[in-house]
Design an enzyme around this catalytic site. Structure first.
Site, short mmCIF file in Angstrom:
data_model
loop_
_atom_site.label_atom_id
_atom_site.label_comp_id
_atom_site.label_asym_id
_atom_site.label_seq_id
_atom_site.Cartn_x
_atom_site.Cartn_y
_atom_site.Cartn_z
N SER A 1 0.80 -1.22 0.00
CA SER A 1 0.00 0.00 0.00
C SER A 1 0.84 1.27 0.00
CB SER A 1 -0.93 -0.01 1.23
OG SER A 1 -0.16 -0.13 2.39
N LYS B 1 4.24 10.81 2.82
CA LYS B 1 4.17 11.74 1.70
C LYS B 1 5.15 12.88 1.92
CE LYS B 1 0.33 10.23 -0.53
NZ LYS B 1 0.21 8.97 0.24
#
Lengths: 217, 217
Positions: A137, A176
């Site tokens: 993921s 991120k």
DNA sequence: TTGACAATAGAACGCATGTTCGACTACAAT
DNA sequence: ATTGTAGTCGAACATGCGTTCTATTGTCAA
């Protein structure tokens, strides 16, 4: 032409060098002259001294004169312990399926498993911990199943740093690049083919900064 | 309640421990009792001995009795040099835009820059070299611009291993998982969202196996 | 106060250890 | 043959260095 007397002294020299290397590996302390004599099967301490002088001249080792165990191997590929850090491995991270665990100081000290990495890879070595990535993921962060992620515990990051962000509304963490844009955060995937997305800063929480990712093949 | 006599002996104990750590870092050899005495400002060698016995009982260090410099720091976070390897950094790899450089033995020995990694990450430490990835052309191998790739020089790999493959028809190298299927090779990207593709085995050449990928954030 | 004990000091003991030295050998160049 | 030099040996010397012993002092509990 090179002159060879009795038994080629190169052989003894090599034995001495090998023995010292091995001895340091086993004992983390260099050997004494007499230990070298016995271990490398040299006939006398003066012969050891002789070889040592030779090896020093050839720049294969350094010596501290008159100090006991004063020999140091001079190997370009040699790793010095002070250049390395040992980072506690505190758990597994399943990005996109819950928060990243943020260990406290005790957990960091008592971890069973540890990951060794070069200091130069992380610069600052405080508050580091390691996680194993699980599942596929995190492809958009270019992270693979089984990767080791070295993180630094932090509650804030500079623009453009790669961080673990906990999204309170989704109850999950994601890795991120973070950019502050007014009251919202831009979260940009590492994969340049993917688009960034935005969240309200009130619903996002910085958990730590990614310092390093290690993938074993 | 703990009893404290003259000056708190804990302070002296700590000084001894700190000095030993520092000394080993600087000299890569442990200090002698008398060096500790001078360096940690202890009043007598017997006091050093006293502290040392104490620290040993507290399991903070190990001692080899009657051996000169026979002290070893006992720190769970301590990195032992023998657990590490130093890998020569031989160049830049621009995947998809030419072949991977395959250095010879001389180049490996004389490299200026080196990458230190834990032995446990690579198992076999022979014929290793490191490359820096350049550009974003290796996204399908989950490799990012600037990543350090640790490779092992090899001409053949087992099924499913990640390797650098030189494609003679395209005159370029690519990093893929390799599967032999009769006369052709299946090359599978690391990114599970991408499809594998096939090449004739005659036009593909294994250059090395990827042992480890390291990304600095 | 006194007894027990941790903390401290200094010195001496004795083995550990690096160094040196004289003598001897093998080999190559002169 | 002579000479020079690298290789070799064993032993002795001078410190290096861990250990131990004795004596002393400060602190706390009874």
């Amino acid at each position: 032409m090179a002159r060879l007397a009795h038994g080629s002294q190169n052989e003894g020299r090599q034995r001495v060098l090998d023995f010292i290397t091995m001895y340091i590996n086993d004992n983390s302390v260099p050997p004494t002259i007499r230990e070298i004599q016995a271990g490398a099967k040299i006939s006398s301490t003066s012969m050891v001294s002789y070889y040592l002088k030779d090896l020093e001249k050839a720049n294969m080792l350094d010596r501290y004169k008159r100090r006991s165990r004063g020999v140091v191997i001079n190997d370009p590929g040699r790793v010095v312990a002070r250049d390395m850090v040992s980072v506690p491995l505190v758990g597994v991270i399943t990005c996109g399926a819950g928060p990243v665990p943020t260990p406290d100081a005790d957990a960091l000290r008592s971890a069973d498993d540890r990951i060794q990495i070069a200091r130069s890879l992380v610069k600052d070595t405080d508050d580091l911990f390691a996680l194993i990535a699980s599942g596929d993921s995190m492809i958009d962060a270019l992270i693979h199943d089984g990767d080791i992620i070295i993180m630094k515990k932090e509650t804030d990051v500079k623009n453009g740093e790669l961080a673990a962000v906990f999204l309170t509304e989704k109850n999950e963490s994601t890795l991120k690049r973070v950019y502050k844009e007014g009251k919202r955060l831009k979260l940009k995937p590492e994969n340049p083919t993917l688009k960034p997305f935005y969240v309200d800063a009130r619903f996002a929480q910085i958990q730590g900064r990614v310092m390093c990712v290690i993938r074993r093949a």
